[in-house]
Every structure is written in structure tokens, then in C-alpha cells.
Design an enzyme around this catalytic site. Structure first.
Site, PDB file in Angstrom:
ATOM      1  N   ARG A  84       0.842  -1.199   0.000  1.00  0.00           N
ATOM      2  CA  ARG A  84       0.000   0.000   0.000  1.00  0.00           C
ATOM      3  C   ARG A  84       0.874   1.245   0.000  1.00  0.00           C
ATOM      4  O   ARG A  84       1.770   1.393   0.818  1.00  0.00           O
ATOM      5  CB  ARG A  84      -0.912   0.004   1.227  1.00  0.00           C
ATOM      6  N   ARG A  93      -6.651   2.109  -2.669  1.00  0.00           N
ATOM      7  CA  ARG A  93      -5.755   1.404  -1.751  1.00  0.00           C
ATOM      8  C   ARG A  93      -5.778  -0.093  -1.990  1.00  0.00           C
ATOM      9  O   ARG A  93      -6.844  -0.679  -2.203  1.00  0.00           O
ATOM     10  CB  ARG A  93      -6.107   1.736  -0.306  1.00  0.00           C
ATOM     11  N   ASP A  96      -7.146  -1.829   2.971  1.00  0.00           N
ATOM     12  CA  ASP A  96      -7.415  -0.946   4.099  1.00  0.00           C
ATOM     13  C   ASP A  96      -7.958  -1.820   5.216  1.00  0.00           C
ATOM     14  O   ASP A  96      -8.870  -2.617   4.987  1.00  0.00           O
ATOM     15  CB  ASP A  96      -8.458   0.102   3.680  1.00  0.00           C
ATOM     16  N   ASP A  98      -9.410  -1.637   9.098  1.00  0.00           N
ATOM     17  CA  ASP A  98      -9.901  -0.761  10.157  1.00  0.00           C
ATOM     18  C   ASP A  98     -10.392  -1.578  11.345  1.00  0.00           C
ATOM     19  O   ASP A  98     -11.035  -2.618  11.163  1.00  0.00           O
ATOM     20  CB  ASP A  98     -11.078   0.090   9.658  1.00  0.00           C
TER      21      ASP A  98
END
Ligand code: AMP
Length: 172
Positions: A84, A93, A96, A98
Site C-alpha cells: 500500500r 488502496r 485498508d 480498520d
């Protein structure tokens, strides 16, 4: 229990999700994976049209002994190993990762906010949570004490034109 949100919108998106899930195994026990959804990129007005690339999104849940910041650092290491590169807040991206929710943790520091501040605003993040942990009790704000499943029902979150089930699965 922790629920993570995963997204990818550049390169071999499914391979990026699969590699990330594999890389989580050492720090998350009892991993469960949601369906893989496809969603339209969230972009501000005026964003380059080249950034308008659809995401694959999914969630995983499991148990970890890592503290929140240590888990975040692990996720950042997975993101950088996936190649990334920073293309700005809204840019595409490779992967990702989270932290969406983590047990009853409610925290807001410069580098980490839990629950994720956008979780309840993002259908592509919320809907996969129901697949992996429908009974998870949301610990914060107006939905505090409610099950994820009930929040999704209350907010009428559903698949639609910009949020589709791909039929793909990532095996854990
Ligand atoms: P992103 O562009 O989604 O990778 O997020 C950028 C930054 O958000 C990361 O470098 C984190 O420090 C920060 N951040 C804050 N809260 C969270 C969270 N709950 N999960 C992941 N990243 C977070």
C-alpha cells in the site's frame, strides 16, 4: 471480540483480502469472515475520476490478546506489506484495515478511535458485521447497548445498487 473492516479497490482485490486475512491469523483466534461485498468508492466532489474504482469490502471477527494500539500497528504492517502506498485520504488502496469495534472499548486518541467513527455511516462496513457477529453489543453513543443486527435493521441498511454481494468468500 474484535471486528475488523477490510477493503481493497486496486490490483487483485480478492487476493489482497485473502492475504490480509492470512496475515491476521497469528493475532486473531477463532476468525470468522463475512461475505465479500462490492461498493462504490466514497469520494469527495472533484476527486480524480481515476479514483472511482469499486471496492471489495468484508469484515472478520475474532479474539485477540493484543491491546488496541498494538493491533493497529499490526494492521498497518499488513497494509504496508501488501504494497500500500499513500495516495491521499480518498485515493485507491491495495488494502485498508480498520478496527470497527473491539469488546466494550470506547477510545478516541490522535491515531485511533474505537468504535470506528464512520462505522455507523457506512453500509459497506456495517452490513458485513452482521455476517460475523450479529449479537455484538455496540458500546457507544445513541446505539449503545444495541445488537449490531438491530442497528442494521433500525437503519434499514441493505444491499442495493451501490452495495452488492459478489458471491465470493475468503476462506479462513
Ligand atoms: P485509513 O486511511 O483508513 O488507513 O486510516 C488512516 C488512519 O486512521 C490510520 O493511520 C489510523 O491511525 C487512523 N485510525 C483511527 N481510528 C482507526 C481505527 N478504528 N481503525 C483503523 N485506523 C484508525
Amino acid at each position: 471480540m474484535v471486528i475488523l473492516g477490510l477493503g481493497s479497490n486496486i490490483g487483485d482485490r480478492l487476493a489482497h483480502l485473502e492475504a490480509a486475512v492470512r496475515a491476521l491469523a497469528p493475532v486473531m483466534r477463532g476468525l470468522r469472515a463475512s461475505r465479500v461485498l462490492e461498493s462504490r468508492a466514497v469520494l469527495p466532489a472533484g476527486a480524480p475520476p481515476a479514483w472511482d474504482l469499486p471496492y471489495l469490502n468484508m469484515a472478520v471477527c475474532g479474539d485477540t490478546t493484543l491491546a488496541p494500539l498494538d493491533l493497529l500497528n499490526w494492521l498497518k504492517a499488513i497494509e504496508s506489506r501488501a504494497g500500500r502506498v499513500s495516495r491521499g485520504i480518498w485515493g485507491p488502496r491495495e488494502i485498508d484495515l480498520d478496527i470497527l469495534v473491539m469488546d466494550e472499548v470506547v477510545m478516541a486518541s490522535a491515531g485511533l478511535t474505537i468504535p470506528h467513527p464512520e462505522l455507523l455511516n457506512r453500509d459497506f462496513a456495517l452490513l458485513p458485521c452482521v455476517d460475523v457477529a450479529p449479537d455484538f453489543i455496540y458500546p457507544h453513543g445513541v446505539y449503545k447497548g444495541k445488537r449490531v443486527l438491530d442497528i442494521v435493521r433500525e437503519k434499514n441498511v441493505a444491499l442495493g445498487e451501490h452495495l452488492k454481494d459478489t458471491g465470493m468468500r475468503v476462506h479462513v
